[in-house]
Design a protein around this motif. Structure first.
Motif, PDB file in Angstrom:
ATOM      1  N   ARG A   1       0.814  -1.223   0.000  1.00  0.00           N
ATOM      2  CA  ARG A   1       0.000   0.000   0.000  1.00  0.00           C
ATOM      3  C   ARG A   1       0.841   1.264   0.000  1.00  0.00           C
ATOM      4  O   ARG A   1       0.546   2.234  -0.682  1.00  0.00           O
ATOM      5  N   GLY A   2       1.911   1.248   0.800  1.00  0.00           N
ATOM      6  CA  GLY A   2       2.715   2.457   0.940  1.00  0.00           C
ATOM      7  C   GLY A   2       3.374   2.908  -0.345  1.00  0.00           C
ATOM      8  O   GLY A   2       3.646   4.099  -0.520  1.00  0.00           O
ATOM      9  N   VAL A   3       3.662   1.959  -1.265  1.00  0.00           N
ATOM     10  CA  VAL A   3       4.343   2.336  -2.510  1.00  0.00           C
ATOM     11  C   VAL A   3       3.373   2.486  -3.680  1.00  0.00           C
ATOM     12  O   VAL A   3       3.791   2.844  -4.784  1.00  0.00           O
ATOM     13  N   MET A   4       2.110   2.212  -3.462  1.00  0.00           N
ATOM     14  CA  MET A   4       1.127   2.336  -4.550  1.00  0.00           C
ATOM     15  C   MET A   4       1.098   3.746  -5.150  1.00  0.00           C
ATOM     16  O   MET A   4       1.229   3.911  -6.369  1.00  0.00           O
ATOM     17  N   PRO A   5       0.959   4.820  -4.329  1.00  0.00           N
ATOM     18  CA  PRO A   5       0.823   6.160  -4.926  1.00  0.00           C
ATOM     19  C   PRO A   5       2.076   6.657  -5.626  1.00  0.00           C
ATOM     20  O   PRO A   5       1.995   7.452  -6.563  1.00  0.00           O
ATOM     21  N   VAL A   6       3.264   6.231  -5.149  1.00  0.00           N
ATOM     22  CA  VAL A   6       4.499   6.806  -5.681  1.00  0.00           C
ATOM     23  C   VAL A   6       5.218   5.897  -6.663  1.00  0.00           C
ATOM     24  O   VAL A   6       6.124   6.344  -7.366  1.00  0.00           O
ATOM     25  N   VAL A   7       4.855   4.618  -6.724  1.00  0.00           N
ATOM     26  CA  VAL A   7       5.549   3.693  -7.625  1.00  0.00           C
ATOM     27  C   VAL A   7       4.572   2.961  -8.540  1.00  0.00           C
ATOM     28  O   VAL A   7       4.624   3.091  -9.770  1.00  0.00           O
ATOM     29  N   VAL A   8       3.686   2.178  -7.963  1.00  0.00           N
ATOM     30  CA  VAL A   8       2.858   1.273  -8.761  1.00  0.00           C
ATOM     31  C   VAL A   8       1.890   2.022  -9.674  1.00  0.00           C
ATOM     32  O   VAL A   8       1.845   1.777 -10.892  1.00  0.00           O
ATOM     33  N   ILE A   9       1.107   2.941  -9.096  1.00  0.00           N
ATOM     34  CA  ILE A   9       0.090   3.627  -9.900  1.00  0.00           C
ATOM     35  C   ILE A   9       0.710   4.423 -11.045  1.00  0.00           C
ATOM     36  O   ILE A   9       0.291   4.281 -12.201  1.00  0.00           O
ATOM     37  N   PRO A  10       1.720   5.283 -10.798  1.00  0.00           N
ATOM     38  CA  PRO A  10       2.281   6.040 -11.922  1.00  0.00           C
ATOM     39  C   PRO A  10       2.935   5.168 -12.984  1.00  0.00           C
ATOM     40  O   PRO A  10       2.797   5.432 -14.185  1.00  0.00           O
ATOM     41  N   ILE A  11       3.646   4.101 -12.578  1.00  0.00           N
ATOM     42  CA  ILE A  11       4.321   3.262 -13.571  1.00  0.00           C
ATOM     43  C   ILE A  11       3.308   2.511 -14.423  1.00  0.00           C
ATOM     44  O   ILE A  11       3.364   2.541 -15.662  1.00  0.00           O
ATOM     45  N   VAL A  12       2.386   1.833 -13.774  1.00  0.00           N
ATOM     46  CA  VAL A  12       1.424   1.009 -14.525  1.00  0.00           C
ATOM     47  C   VAL A  12       0.521   1.868 -15.401  1.00  0.00           C
ATOM     48  O   VAL A  12       0.322   1.582 -16.587  1.00  0.00           O
ATOM     49  N   SER A  13      -0.036   2.941 -14.834  1.00  0.00           N
ATOM     50  CA  SER A  13      -0.977   3.768 -15.603  1.00  0.00           C
ATOM     51  C   SER A  13      -0.282   4.485 -16.758  1.00  0.00           C
ATOM     52  O   SER A  13      -0.841   4.614 -17.854  1.00  0.00           O
ATOM     53  N   THR A  14       0.962   4.948 -16.534  1.00  0.00           N
ATOM     54  CA  THR A  14       1.684   5.629 -17.608  1.00  0.00           C
ATOM     55  C   THR A  14       2.069   4.655 -18.708  1.00  0.00           C
ATOM     56  O   THR A  14       1.973   4.970 -19.900  1.00  0.00           O
ATOM     57  N   LEU A  15       2.507   3.460 -18.328  1.00  0.00           N
ATOM     58  CA  LEU A  15       2.872   2.450 -19.322  1.00  0.00           C
ATOM     59  C   LEU A  15       1.678   2.091 -20.205  1.00  0.00           C
ATOM     60  O   LEU A  15       1.793   2.028 -21.431  1.00  0.00           O
ATOM     61  N   ILE A  16       0.534   1.876 -19.584  1.00  0.00           N
ATOM     62  CA  ILE A  16      -0.653   1.501 -20.364  1.00  0.00           C
ATOM     63  C   ILE A  16      -1.105   2.658 -21.255  1.00  0.00           C
ATOM     64  O   ILE A  16      -1.381   2.485 -22.444  1.00  0.00           O
ATOM     65  N   THR A  17      -1.182   3.868 -20.687  1.00  0.00           N
ATOM     66  CA  THR A  17      -1.662   5.025 -21.448  1.00  0.00           C
ATOM     67  C   THR A  17      -0.756   5.335 -22.632  1.00  0.00           C
ATOM     68  O   THR A  17      -1.201   5.442 -23.779  1.00  0.00           O
ATOM     69  N   ALA A  18       0.546   5.493 -22.348  1.00  0.00           N
ATOM     70  CA  ALA A  18       1.491   5.830 -23.415  1.00  0.00           C
ATOM     71  C   ALA A  18       1.624   4.689 -24.411  1.00  0.00           C
ATOM     72  O   ALA A  18       1.703   4.912 -25.637  1.00  0.00           O
ATOM     73  N   GLY A  19       1.632   3.456 -23.908  1.00  0.00           N
ATOM     74  CA  GLY A  19       1.755   2.316 -24.812  1.00  0.00           C
ATOM     75  C   GLY A  19       0.594   2.213 -25.774  1.00  0.00           C
ATOM     76  O   GLY A  19       0.776   1.982 -26.982  1.00  0.00           O
ATOM     77  N   LEU A  20      -0.620   2.371 -25.259  1.00  0.00           N
ATOM     78  CA  LEU A  20      -1.803   2.325 -26.132  1.00  0.00           C
ATOM     79  C   LEU A  20      -1.765   3.425 -27.186  1.00  0.00           C
ATOM     80  O   LEU A  20      -2.082   3.197 -28.360  1.00  0.00           O
ATOM     81  N   PHE A  21      -1.364   4.630 -26.779  1.00  0.00           N
ATOM     82  CA  PHE A  21      -1.391   5.744 -27.724  1.00  0.00           C
ATOM     83  C   PHE A  21      -0.323   5.580 -28.801  1.00  0.00           C
ATOM     84  O   PHE A  21      -0.588   5.802 -29.986  1.00  0.00           O
ATOM     85  N   ILE A  22       0.875   5.180 -28.402  1.00  0.00           N
ATOM     86  CA  ILE A  22       1.962   5.053 -29.375  1.00  0.00           C
ATOM     87  C   ILE A  22       1.687   3.932 -30.374  1.00  0.00           C
ATOM     88  O   ILE A  22       1.894   4.091 -31.584  1.00  0.00           O
ATOM     89  N   THR A  23       1.209   2.796 -29.882  1.00  0.00           N
ATOM     90  CA  THR A  23       1.078   1.621 -30.751  1.00  0.00           C
ATOM     91  C   THR A  23      -0.246   1.535 -31.507  1.00  0.00           C
ATOM     92  O   THR A  23      -0.292   0.991 -32.610  1.00  0.00           O
ATOM     93  N   LEU A  24      -1.325   2.058 -30.930  1.00  0.00           N
ATOM     94  CA  LEU A  24      -2.637   1.867 -31.551  1.00  0.00           C
ATOM     95  C   LEU A  24      -3.353   3.161 -31.943  1.00  0.00           C
ATOM     96  O   LEU A  24      -3.843   3.293 -33.068  1.00  0.00           O
ATOM     97  N   LEU A  25      -3.432   4.104 -31.029  1.00  0.00           N
ATOM     98  CA  LEU A  25      -4.311   5.257 -31.231  1.00  0.00           C
ATOM     99  C   LEU A  25      -3.630   6.452 -31.877  1.00  0.00           C
ATOM    100  O   LEU A  25      -4.288   7.287 -32.497  1.00  0.00           O
TER     101      LEU A  25
END
Length: 714
Positions: free
Chosen positions: A484-508
């Motif tokens: 829980r302690g690392v969710m806001p500063v590590v997990v959420i930004p890494i996962v959400s940015t990877l998915i968002t940027a990855g989808l836009f670069i490769t598909l959209l």
């Protein structure tokens, strides 16, 4: 794991000062395994103390911090003979060291408001002062402050509750008269009707916040709510703290008579409260001076009631604030899906507008200077100047304070840099509106990638929505306590940015780039009847709801195109911006003129609103006509649509263009050409006259018909 244990209780706390006492308390956390680095935690507490002393009135000390050295949310209690903790009324005798993991958030942070509110209760403090053992302190604290209860613990808690809570029922009858008698001696005689006219019950709202959002935030909220209740009023407080907040609804704010801000951080989305009598103080006053603040609110309400002009001025200021940047920054509670999507998008646009304004005006000023210095081609040549150009064109190496060309280049570089943030900020704050802070990283990074790929405004919309939805999804994951302690500063930004940027670069990305290029080429090819038609439609939209959603859609379309306007001073996006600005000025100016030439057709309040509408209209604040439309929607809106659409069409026909997204007549000089300024004003005057004639004609006709009906009835 319990929030407080017997190992975290010090009944005879000593120390030469609060720093030594804090170390003694913190050592208990190290001993219990909840603190991994004593020096780091003490440094974090000291940093918090440097911002504002944590001593509170009534002999309370609440040193606290969020720290990477803390593994579990914890409380340590200490009782002293008196240690100075920075409170004005004397030393602290009851001290709580509050330790929270750096990540903060989640359910365990519910302890903070619970403890803060408990410390405002006399019986709670009295029980702690009288406790004779560590176990008794743990029971007293646990009865008021605990993590989310587990079902298995219920029987034990039930067994312990009578001991801990016993003092409360006995103390309540005695305490209640003490707290209520001072501010409200007439409380026992509430049924007596003579008291009612003297002092009416008010509905108050407030916001509290402190630098770390741990204790002062919630104690101030409790203090204000208690003071309001004692004075016979109702009050709801929005706490903007570490435990998150439950934002006040639009309905609660609309129903409020006054607002009290007790804060040491900027109030989030403060524009929601515009137009209300407001008391604005630091958070500590919310804790120690609640009755005085409530009295100030009462006085303001009375002053506004006695002087209606103050409310009118505040309403005008609120309209100005909304029109100049606060398009929509709050998603309404219970709104439909379509409404929520629109508000998400408008939130991004509202944060983007200052960047567009700064960039557009600076670039326009740059082109004006370039034309003076370098002739007609100056506006094009100036783009050669910059930070990376070589030789004489590099202003960092060859800036000449006596050269107009150098100044023009400087303004252009700064303006272009501001424009460079347009898409990332749009995307980031759309994601912020959807997912709060977790949405910022994927939104801004995705927007930057969209801008780099050339997807422009449309790309920013796409990455903002995707980034926000993905961040909100990841934030809702149920994870192990250790993660829980690392969710806001590590997990959420890494996962959400990877998915968002990855989808836009490769598909959209590529399809949106193609669509954006097609739209830009289509706008650049506008001419003749097609340009007039676009101006007609956008003008009608601006005049339809006068600052409402249809108006804002047209405005967002215009401002979104400014970033792709390029160096040419007559490109289609700049013409569209000019058309939208002129059309948005028509309604308030027309109503100001109508109330001047035919005052007998309007009520006294409308005539007063007409005087203010001159300035509002000249400043491109369409909301200046809202009071008239609210009183007579059919005639005013119909006339507004006609006049505004004519102005929009004429501006496109005349080819007027402007880079500034706001400002009305005050930014016309940056058009550069006197001819274009005059043509812009001509289009505006024609639209204003058309709407004025329509309004006067419709109101005069209906007035004559009403008089005929009255005669016939007689």
């Amino acid at each position: 794991m319990s929030l407080i244990t017997t190992e975290q209780v010090v009944l005879d706390l000593t120390g030469d000062d609060r720093h030594e006492a804090t170390r003694v308390l913190a050592e208990r956390l190290v001993a219990s395994g909840r603190c991994t680095d004593l020096d780091q935690f003490l440094a974090d507490v000291a940093e918090r103390e440097s911002k504002m002393a944590t001593g509170l009135p009534g002999g309370i000390g609440i040193p606290h911090a969020r720290s990477a050295a803390i593994t579990e949310p914890s409380l340590v209690f200490g009782r002293t003979d008196g240690i100075d903790w920075g409170a004005k009324d004397g030393p602290a005798t009851l001290v709580f060291l509050i330790a929270a993991p750096e990540g903060g958030g989640d359910a365990h942070m519910q302890m903070l408001p619970k403890l803060a509110r408990a410390l405002m209760k006399k019986d709670f403090k009295a029980a702690l002062a009288a406790a004779t053992s560590e176990e008794e302190v743990v029971r007293i604290v646990s009865a008021e402050v605990a993590l989310d209860p587990a079902p298995a613990a219920t029987p034990a808690a039930a067994a312990a509750a009578p001991t801990a809570a016993a003092p409360a029922p006995e103390a309540t009858p005695a305490a209640a008269p003490d707290t209520s008698a001072a501010p409200s001696p007439a409380a026992p005689d509430v049924p007596a009707t003579p008291a009612t006219p003297e002092k009416r019950s008010l509905t108050l709202v407030g916001v509290t916040s402190c630098p770390t959002g741990i204790a002062h935030t919630y104690m101030a909220a409790e203090g204000l709510e208690a003071a309001a209740k004692a004075a016979g009023h109702t009050m709801t407080v929005e706490t903007q703290g570490s435990a998150g907040s439950n934002p006040l609804s639009a309905a609660q704010i609309a129903a409020a008579d006054a607002v009290i801000f007790a804060h040491d951080l900027p109030v989030k989305d403060a524009g929601r409260f515009a137009g209300k009598p407001t008391v604005d103080v630091g958070v500590k006053k919310g804790i120690s001076e609640g009755p005085a603040l409530v009295a100030q609110a009462e006085a303001l309400v009375a002053e506004w009631a006695a002087d209606p002009s103050r409310a009118e001025a505040a309403a005008a200021a609120a309209s100005t604030a909304r029109a100049s940047g606060g398009l929509v920054t709050k998603v309404e509670d219970g709104a439909s899906t379509l409404t929520r999507v629109r508000q998400w998008l408008m939130t991004g646009v509202s944060y983007m507008i200052p960047f567009v304004a700064a960039g557009g005006i600076l670039i326009a000023l740059s082109f004006m200077l370039a034309q003076v210095a370098m002739g007609e081609q100056g506006a094009i040549e100036i783009v050669k100047y910059g930070l990376t150009a070589e030789g004489e064109y590099n202003i960092t190496q060859n800036f000449n304070a006596l050269s107009l060309t150098s100044w023009a280049a400087l303004l252009f570089v700064i303006g272009a840099a501001s424009f460079g943030f347009l898409v990332p900020i749009l995307s980031g704050f759309i994601a912020f509106a959807i997912a709060d802070r977790p949405g910022l990283v994927p939104g801004i990074v995705g927007g930057s990638i969209a801008a780099t790929m050339g997807a422009g405004f449309l790309g920013g919309l796409a990455t903002g929505v995707i980034g926000g939805l993905v961040a909100r999804w990841v934030s809702g994951w149920k994870v192990a306590k250790g993660v829980r302690g690392v969710m806001p500063v590590v997990v959420i930004p890494i996962v959400s940015t990877l998915i968002t940027a990855g989808l836009f670069i490769t598909l959209l990305g590529r399809p949106i780039v193609a669509l954006s290029d097609g739209l830009k080429n289509g706008l650049d090819g506008l001419g003749g009847s097609s340009a007039v038609l676009v101006g007609l439609i956008l003008g009608a939209m601006m005049g339809f709801d006068l600052g409402g959603p249809v108006n804002k859609v047209a405005y967002a379309f215009a401002t979104g195109g400014l970033g792709a306007a390029g160096a040419a001073s007559d490109s289609a996006p700049l013409k569209i911006m000019a058309a939208v600005m002129a059309a948005g000025m028509v309604a308030p100016l027309a109503m100001a003129l109508a109330t001047t030439v035919r005052p007998h057709l309007f009520s006294e309040p409308e005539r007063e609103n007409g005087k203010a509408a001159w300035l509002l209209g000249a400043s491109f604040i369409s909301e200046g006509a809202i009071p008239f439309a609210a009183a007579d929607p059919v005639r005013i809106i119909a006339s507004s649509v006609v006049g505004s659409s004519i102005t929009g069409a004429l501006v496109m026909l005349f080819g007027s263009a402007i880079r500034a997204p706001h400002g009305g007549i005050w930014v016309l000089p940056i058009m550069g050409s006197i001819t274009q300024i005059l043509l812009f004003l001509l289009a505006l005057v024609i639209g204003v006259l058309v709407m004025t004639v329509a309004v006067v004609a419709l109101k005069s006709r209906d007035r004559r018909l009403a008089e005929v009906d009255a005669v016939a009835t007689v």
